[in-house]
Design a protein around this motif. Structure first.
Motif, short mmCIF file in Angstrom:
data_model
loop_
_atom_site.label_atom_id
_atom_site.label_comp_id
_atom_site.label_asym_id
_atom_site.label_seq_id
_atom_site.Cartn_x
_atom_site.Cartn_y
_atom_site.Cartn_z
N ARG A 47 0.84 -1.27 0.20
CA ARG A 47 -0.12 0.00 0.01
C ARG A 47 0.77 1.28 -0.19
O ARG A 47 0.39 2.33 -0.66
CB ARG A 47 -0.80 0.20 1.23
N GLU A 50 1.95 1.52 -3.85
CA GLU A 50 1.35 1.11 -4.89
C GLU A 50 1.03 2.29 -5.74
O GLU A 50 1.15 2.17 -7.09
CB GLU A 50 -0.11 0.55 -4.45
N ARG A 54 2.96 0.69 -9.09
CA ARG A 54 1.94 0.16 -9.88
C ARG A 54 1.91 0.34 -11.33
O ARG A 54 1.88 -0.24 -12.34
CB ARG A 54 0.45 0.18 -9.37
N TRP A 60 0.49 -6.90 -11.51
CA TRP A 60 0.41 -6.53 -10.21
C TRP A 60 -0.67 -7.70 -9.44
O TRP A 60 -1.85 -7.59 -9.76
CB TRP A 60 -0.28 -5.21 -10.00
N ASP A 62 -2.34 -9.05 -6.39
CA ASP A 62 -2.70 -8.74 -5.11
C ASP A 62 -3.57 -9.95 -4.45
O ASP A 62 -4.69 -10.12 -4.81
CB ASP A 62 -3.52 -7.52 -4.91
#
Length: 71
Positions: A47, A50, A54, A60, A62
């Motif tokens: 977080r 990101e 990203r 990516w 998650d």
């Protein structure tokens, strides 16, 4: 920050308890595949990076939703 290098073809589809965050060593729940290699992050560190990281990733992944079901 350190990274795990390799090709995407060699990467498993699911992160396991053996996959560790490249920042702190906690269990990794996010895999960020970059053109230069792969980084693994715990939910906390994913977080944090990101928004900046990203857009640079090829993929990516998650899996932090598994945290909600873990007891």
């Amino acid at each position: 920050m350190t990274g795990t290098t390799g090709t995407l073809e060699n990467q498993p589809t699911t992160l396991t308890a053996l996959d560790r965050c490249d920042r702190c060593g906690a269990q990794a729940y996010v895999r960020a595949a970059l053109p230069s290699g792969v980084l693994l992050f715990c939910n906390h560190h994913a977080r944090q990076v990101e928004d900046s990281l990203r857009p640079k990733t090829v993929e990516w992944i998650d899996e932090s939703d598994r945290l909600a079901t873990a007891k």
